[in-house]
Every structure is written in C-alpha cells, then in structure tokens.
Design a protein around this motif. Structure first.
Motif, PDB file in Angstrom:
ATOM      1  N   PRO A 219       0.798  -1.227   0.000  1.00 52.03           N
ATOM      2  CA  PRO A 219       0.000   0.000   0.000  1.00 52.03           C
ATOM      3  C   PRO A 219       0.832   1.279   0.000  1.00 52.03           C
ATOM      4  CG  PRO A 219      -0.130  -1.097   2.134  1.00 52.03           C
ATOM      5  CD  PRO A 219       0.594  -2.027   1.214  1.00 52.03           C
ATOM      6  N   LEU A 220       2.107   1.213   0.363  1.00 50.84           N
ATOM      7  CA  LEU A 220       2.935   2.420   0.288  1.00 50.84           C
ATOM      8  C   LEU A 220       3.463   2.635  -1.130  1.00 50.84           C
ATOM      9  CD1 LEU A 220       4.925   2.481   3.642  1.00 50.84           C
ATOM     10  CD2 LEU A 220       2.658   3.370   3.101  1.00 50.84           C
ATOM     11  N   ALA A 224      -1.623   1.740  -3.277  1.00 54.26           N
ATOM     12  CA  ALA A 224      -2.341   2.931  -2.804  1.00 54.26           C
ATOM     13  C   ALA A 224      -3.509   3.301  -3.721  1.00 54.26           C
ATOM     14  CB  ALA A 224      -1.369   4.113  -2.695  1.00 54.26           C
ATOM     15  N   LEU A 249      -6.289  12.630  10.356  1.00 50.35           N
ATOM     16  CA  LEU A 249      -5.022  13.249  10.753  1.00 50.35           C
ATOM     17  C   LEU A 249      -4.901  13.306  12.275  1.00 50.35           C
ATOM     18  CD1 LEU A 249      -4.542  16.061   8.086  1.00 50.35           C
ATOM     19  CD2 LEU A 249      -3.712  13.713   8.069  1.00 50.35           C
ATOM     20  N   GLU A 253      -3.331   8.822  11.243  1.00 50.62           N
ATOM     21  CA  GLU A 253      -3.425   7.815  10.179  1.00 50.62           C
ATOM     22  C   GLU A 253      -3.009   8.457   8.870  1.00 50.62           C
ATOM     23  OE1 GLU A 253      -4.216   4.654  10.313  1.00 50.62           O
ATOM     24  OE2 GLU A 253      -4.895   4.543  12.397  1.00 50.62           O
ATOM     25  N   ILE A 255      -3.265   9.116   4.832  1.00 54.31           N
ATOM     26  CA  ILE A 255      -4.317   9.144   3.815  1.00 54.31           C
ATOM     27  C   ILE A 255      -3.681   8.610   2.538  1.00 54.31           C
ATOM     28  CG2 ILE A 255      -5.916  10.583   2.508  1.00 54.31           C
ATOM     29  CD1 ILE A 255      -5.836  12.546   4.905  1.00 54.31           C
ATOM     30  N   GLY A 257      -2.641   7.700  -1.113  1.00 57.93           N
ATOM     31  CA  GLY A 257      -2.660   8.475  -2.355  1.00 57.93           C
ATOM     32  C   GLY A 257      -2.157   9.896  -2.184  1.00 57.93           C
ATOM     33  N   HIS A 260       4.581  12.063  -1.323  1.00 61.57           N
ATOM     34  CA  HIS A 260       5.544  11.385  -2.189  1.00 61.57           C
ATOM     35  C   HIS A 260       6.957  11.615  -1.688  1.00 61.57           C
ATOM     36  CE1 HIS A 260       7.503   9.871  -5.791  1.00 61.57           C
ATOM     37  NE2 HIS A 260       6.358   9.238  -5.990  1.00 61.57           N
ATOM     38  N   ARG A 261       7.774  10.595  -1.787  1.00 67.25           N
ATOM     39  CA  ARG A 261       9.167  10.719  -1.348  1.00 67.25           C
ATOM     40  C   ARG A 261       9.913  11.752  -2.185  1.00 67.25           C
ATOM     41  NH1 ARG A 261      12.657   6.971   0.923  1.00 67.25           N
ATOM     42  NH2 ARG A 261      11.056   6.658   2.486  1.00 67.25           N
ATOM     43  N   LYS A 309       3.831  21.181   6.222  1.00 62.76           N
ATOM     44  CA  LYS A 309       4.165  20.055   5.330  1.00 62.76           C
ATOM     45  C   LYS A 309       3.563  20.293   3.955  1.00 62.76           C
ATOM     46  CE  LYS A 309       4.047  16.644   9.050  1.00 62.76           C
ATOM     47  NZ  LYS A 309       3.154  15.709   9.733  1.00 62.76           N
ATOM     48  N   ILE A 311       2.230  18.256   1.283  1.00 61.72           N
ATOM     49  CA  ILE A 311       1.799  16.909   0.899  1.00 61.72           C
ATOM     50  C   ILE A 311       0.582  17.031  -0.011  1.00 61.72           C
ATOM     51  CG2 ILE A 311       0.899  14.709   1.748  1.00 61.72           C
ATOM     52  CD1 ILE A 311       2.569  15.157   4.289  1.00 61.72           C
ATOM     53  N   ASN A 314      -0.660  12.095  -5.066  1.00 62.29           N
ATOM     54  CA  ASN A 314       0.291  11.466  -5.976  1.00 62.29           C
ATOM     55  C   ASN A 314      -0.499  10.734  -7.077  1.00 62.29           C
ATOM     56  OD1 ASN A 314      -0.290   8.702  -5.079  1.00 62.29           O
ATOM     57  ND2 ASN A 314       0.759   9.291  -3.171  1.00 62.29           N
ATOM     58  N   GLU A 316      -1.368   7.845  -7.534  1.00 66.01           N
ATOM     59  CA  GLU A 316      -2.328   6.810  -7.133  1.00 66.01           C
ATOM     60  C   GLU A 316      -3.698   7.382  -6.798  1.00 66.01           C
ATOM     61  OE1 GLU A 316      -1.259   3.990  -7.621  1.00 66.01           O
ATOM     62  OE2 GLU A 316       0.848   4.498  -7.737  1.00 66.01           O
TER      63      GLU A 316
HETATM   64  N1  COA Z   1      -1.133  11.056   5.084  1.00 68.84           N
HETATM   65  C1  COA Z   1      -0.835  11.633   6.274  1.00 68.84           C
HETATM   66  N2  COA Z   1       0.404  12.019   6.622  1.00 68.84           N
HETATM   67  C2  COA Z   1       1.379  11.813   5.720  1.00 68.84           C
HETATM   68  C3  COA Z   1       1.146  11.240   4.476  1.00 68.84           C
HETATM   69  C4  COA Z   1      -0.172  10.855   4.164  1.00 68.84           C
HETATM   70  N3  COA Z   1      -0.470  10.278   2.997  1.00 68.84           N
HETATM   71  N4  COA Z   1       2.304  11.167   3.794  1.00 68.84           N
HETATM   72  C5  COA Z   1       3.244  11.670   4.583  1.00 68.84           C
HETATM   73  N5  COA Z   1       2.692  12.064   5.767  1.00 68.84           N
HETATM   74  C6  COA Z   1       3.374  12.652   6.903  1.00 68.84           C
HETATM   75  C7  COA Z   1       3.911  11.536   7.793  1.00 68.84           C
HETATM   76  O1  COA Z   1       2.973  11.140   8.769  1.00 68.84           O
HETATM   77  C8  COA Z   1       5.145  12.178   8.377  1.00 68.84           C
HETATM   78  O2  COA Z   1       4.747  13.040   9.405  1.00 68.84           O
HETATM   79  P1  COA Z   1       5.703  13.260  10.706  1.00 68.84           P
HETATM   80  O3  COA Z   1       6.997  13.811  10.152  1.00 68.84           O
HETATM   81  O4  COA Z   1       4.931  14.237  11.519  1.00 68.84           O
HETATM   82  O5  COA Z   1       5.855  11.912  11.321  1.00 68.84           O
HETATM   83  C9  COA Z   1       5.677  13.045   7.237  1.00 68.84           C
HETATM   84  O6  COA Z   1       4.522  13.347   6.437  1.00 68.84           O
HETATM   85  C10 COA Z   1       6.687  12.320   6.363  1.00 68.84           C
HETATM   86  O7  COA Z   1       6.131  11.085   5.927  1.00 68.84           O
HETATM   87  P2  COA Z   1       6.972   9.783   5.588  1.00 68.84           P
HETATM   88  O8  COA Z   1       6.033   8.657   5.353  1.00 68.84           O
HETATM   89  O9  COA Z   1       8.060   9.577   6.582  1.00 68.84           O
HETATM   90  O10 COA Z   1       7.699  10.299   4.295  1.00 68.84           O
HETATM   91  P3  COA Z   1       8.132   9.466   3.046  1.00 68.84           P
HETATM   92  O11 COA Z   1       9.047  10.269   2.243  1.00 68.84           O
HETATM   93  O12 COA Z   1       8.593   8.109   3.452  1.00 68.84           O
HETATM   94  O13 COA Z   1       6.680   9.379   2.366  1.00 68.84           O
HETATM   95  C11 COA Z   1       5.147   8.021   1.230  1.00 68.84           C
HETATM   96  C12 COA Z   1       6.398   8.891   1.149  1.00 68.84           C
HETATM   97  C13 COA Z   1       4.608   7.854  -0.179  1.00 68.84           C
HETATM   98  C14 COA Z   1       5.524   6.650   1.797  1.00 68.84           C
HETATM   99  C15 COA Z   1       4.074   8.679   2.151  1.00 68.84           C
HETATM  100  O14 COA Z   1       3.754   9.964   1.701  1.00 68.84           O
HETATM  101  C16 COA Z   1       2.834   7.799   2.270  1.00 68.84           C
HETATM  102  O15 COA Z   1       2.822   6.851   3.057  1.00 68.84           O
HETATM  103  N6  COA Z   1       1.773   8.108   1.462  1.00 68.84           N
HETATM  104  C17 COA Z   1       0.591   7.295   1.470  1.00 68.84           C
HETATM  105  C18 COA Z   1       0.795   6.058   0.593  1.00 68.84           C
HETATM  106  C19 COA Z   1       0.851   6.371  -0.873  1.00 68.84           C
HETATM  107  O16 COA Z   1       0.053   7.149  -1.369  1.00 68.84           O
HETATM  108  N7  COA Z   1       1.770   5.731  -1.585  1.00 68.84           N
HETATM  109  C20 COA Z   1       1.918   5.879  -3.026  1.00 68.84           C
HETATM  110  C21 COA Z   1       3.174   6.630  -3.361  1.00 68.84           C
HETATM  111  S1  COA Z   1       3.269   6.956  -5.105  1.00 68.84           S
END
Ligand code: COA
Length: 373
Positions: A219-220, A224, A249, A253, A255, A257, A260-261, A309, A311, A314, A316
């Motif tokens: 799902p990451l 997604a 939030l 949890e 959300i 989609g 993005h990294r 932030k 955010i 993406n 998905e």
């Molecule tokens: N919903 C809520 N909060 C989010 C978030 C989301 N979709 N994405 C990031 N955040 C928050 C995190 O909780 C974290 O907060 P904190 O610093 O207070 O703990 C911060 O933003 C950084 O998130 P993190 O997951 O560590 O960053 P990352 O660079 O690893 O994130 C993803 C990239 C894609 C893994 C992440 O944004 C995510 O899990 N998104 C949801 C899954 C998704 O859509 N995946 C498809 C990617 S194409």
C-alpha cells in the motif's frame, strides 16, 4: 554514523531512462516531459521510447507493434495455473505466481548478457501477455471463461475487450493509454529497485519481474490506488470529506494516495490525471467519487500546510477513479499498474545488464559484539 532511513536521497546507481525533479514537480522519460508525451504520443511510442531510448520510426513502430501483438496468447501451463488458483486469490498474488510461467524460450534461462536482442524480445513477449493474464484472472474471478486475445487490435482495446466481453469506446481506450503512459516509468521506485536487485543476480527476466510485482503490491507503493478509491467510496460524499480528513489526521493515520518521497511541490502525473478522471467519471455518471477525492485532496493540503508540510495527491490518488470508470474491479487496479510499469522494469533490467554488476550493498552492523554461547 547516521544513515538516511529508507535509502532516501541515496544514489544507488546511474540510469538514463527517467529523471524526476521533485522540487519542480517534473518527470521526464528519456528527456521528454510526461505532459509532452501524453499529449503527442501513443502508448506504443512511449513504451518503445522507455525501452529503446528513442521514439520509434515508422519501421520500428511496426516491429514494436508486432512484438506486442503476436505473443499475447498465454502458454498452456500459465492458463492452467490461473484456472486452478482459489477464486479469492488476490489478483496481484496470482500475477506474481504466474509471471515466471509467461516467458518464452528466450527469457527462460539465465540472461546471456551479450544477447540483448533476445532479452528485449523476451521482455516484450511477457509484456504482451500481461493484459491477457489480467483479463483472464478477472473473468475467472467472476466465474466466466477467459477470452482469447485478438492480435489485430491495439493492446489496450484488446485488453478491455477481453476483460469486459465487448468492444470499448475509443475514448475509453485513449484514457487508458494516457493513464498507462503516466505510470510506465519512475526512476528507482521500490519495485524497480527490487527488479534491478533481483536481475543483478542474473536470474531469468520473468523471475525478476515477478519480484517487482510483489513490491508493487504494497500500500505504500502501487497498492495505494485501490486504497484511495475505497477511501473515497467509504467517505461517500464530498461534503463529508473535510471532517473525515480531520479525524484521520487527528488519529495520525495516513491518507492513501497523498504524499511522495520525491515530489515536494506536486506530482505531475496527478495533475494530468485529475481532469481526466473527472471527465471520464462524468461521462459514466460516477463523478461523486472524484469530487470526494478532490475534496479530500484540497482539505488535506490546507491541514498539512498548517503543519508546515507540503503533501499533495500522488499518481495513485485519482487513478483508481479512472480505472473504476473503465469497469475495472478495484482489486485489479494494481495489476494495471504492472501492465504499464513492466516496460519501465524491463528497461531497467536491460540497462543494468548492459553494464552489469551484482547489487550487494553494505550493512552497518548494530547488533551484539563478539560473544560465545
Ligand atoms: N497522510 C498523512 N500524513 C502523511 C502522508 C499521508 N499520505 N504522507 C506523509 N505524511 C506525513 C507523515 O505522517 C510524516 O509526518 P511526521 O513527520 O509528523 O511523522 C511526514 O509526512 C513524512 O512522511 P513519511 O512517510 O516519513 O515520508 P516518506 O518520504 O517516506 O513518504 C510516502 C512517502 C509515499 C511513503 C508517504 O507519503 C505515504 O505513506 N503516502 C501514502 C501512501 C501512498 O500514497 N503511496 C503511493 C506513493 S506513489
């Protein structure tokens, strides 16, 4: 020693296939922006570009088309395994299981690095069979008999026909083509990096592709799309989206989609997908789902901004709504991602084999010091 968790920002290898500029919100395949490619090129042209490095000439386009038309039928062993899987098997599990059975002789054995043409042909033979596999799975899951491919049809028109049992509208095929271009390639994402790692052991191409499918399911990553669509369905109405986002939030949890990294401003693929999703959904009378997604996206953006932030949606986020409007069952969304990304995965494997070295990074050991039992 502090290490970036999740290898964030760590260069792992070079590539000339795609380039992401996260700060500007840009994605380019072989130098061309995806907005340019979606507006001016066919799905086949972009697949050819990703794989071979250049847009095709009329001759190479014909050759490419043939390579994706003729080998669409499933090998008997693959068709047999698909028909025997328990009906409740998740389509991504089924795809990972059956993928190593989709290759032909050229891709079955360990790659001969000097014979790039054979590897490329093997890859195209597998890519040609993925739509047939996904459509067959969907029909078997619905208790229906799989339909045979029709090589005279363009690949996505044939896919929708095999899946639904009737010829799709050209506008549906065009939307699917565009969506599949958008998700064809994306640097060292988790599934591509997985594929490069597995392929670096010189295992057969189909087994490396099968590993990619496993990574994509999470799902990451690719999973997604299904999660975001189900989220919108469960919220049910755009008016309910702000309260839902606040609750989500507050409970810390994620959300699905959103975020993005790499993309810190905007995901350019989501920018293109959003109006496409809305247009197709309106055509099909399914606009409430997309309007709910938009309401989640806009409210979440405000809330995230309050926390400092950036955010945004993406690729998905809106994709599931496009697929649902095309009649794709939600549990199959990620299999369509694999149908497109297979060209990116394959391009990376061929690139790696062109200048081959086994992937074997170092680990920083943090366990117990030497001791005796
Ligand atoms: N919903 C809520 N909060 C989010 C978030 C989301 N979709 N994405 C990031 N955040 C928050 C995190 O909780 C974290 O907060 P904190 O610093 O207070 O703990 C911060 O933003 C950084 O998130 P993190 O997951 O560590 O960053 P990352 O660079 O690893 O994130 C993803 C990239 C894609 C893994 C992440 O944004 C995510 O899990 N998104 C949801 C899954 C998704 O859509 N995946 C498809 C990617 S194409």
């Amino acid at each position: 020693m502090t290490l970036p968790k999740g290898l964030a920002g760590v260069p792992a290898d070079t590539t000339s296939i795609s380039d992401i500029d996260g700060e500007r919100g840009e994605l380019r395949y072989r130098g061309y922006s995806i907005a340019d490619l979606v507006s001016h090129c066919s799905f086949l042209d972009v697949a050819c570009l990703v794989l071979d490095g250049e847009l095709p000439t009329p001759d190479s386009r014909r050759e490419f088309e043939r390579s994706l038309a003729q080998p669409r039928a499933l090998p008997p062993a693959a068709a047999d395994v698909l028909s025997r899987l328990p009906r409740e098997t998740h389509p991504m599990t089924a795809l990972q299981v059956v993928l190593p059975l989709l290759d032909d002789a050229s891709a079955k054995s360990a790659p001969r690095l000097e014979n790039r043409a054979a590897q490329r042909e093997g890859l195209l033979a597998i890519a040609a069979k993925l739509p047939t596999t996904v459509a067959a799975l969907a029909r078997l899951r619905a208790g229906r008999t799989p339909l045979a491919p029709d090589p005279s049809l363009p690949i996505h028109a044939d896919f929708l026909r095999m899946l639904r049992g009737e010829a799709p509208h050209p506008a549906e095929v065009a939307t699917l083509d565009a969506t599949q271009i958008l998700q064809m390639e994306h640097g060292f994402n988790a599934s591509t990096f997985t594929g490069r790692t597995v392929a670096s052991t010189l295992c057969p191409l189909s087994m490396a592709l099968s590993a990619c499918v496993g990574a994509l399911y999470g799902p990451l990553h690719g999973g997604a799309d299904e999660a975001a669509y189900r989220m919108a369905l469960s919220i049910g109405d755009p008016a309910k989206a702000p309260a839902w986002v606040d609750e989500q939030l507050a409970a810390k949890e994620k959300i699905m989609g959103l975020g993005h990294r790499e993309y810190k401003v905007v995901d350019p693929r989501a920018v293109i997908l959003k109006p496409m999703a809305l247009e197709l959904a309106r055509l099909k009378g399914q606009e409430k789902v997309v309007e709910t997604l938009i309401a989640v996206d806009e409210h979440a953006e405000k809330r995230f901004a309050e926390q400092g932030k950036r955010i945004r949606a993406n690729v998905e986020f809106y994709k599931g709504a496009v697929f649902a409007a095309l009649g794709i069952p939600p549990e199959f969304f990620t299999t369509l991602f694999a149908m497109a990304r297979v060209f990116g995965w394959g391009a990376h494997m061929l690139e790696l084999w062109d200048d081959h070295k086994l992937y074997r990074p170092a680990a920083v050991y943090t366990g117990a010091g030497p001791r005796t039992v």
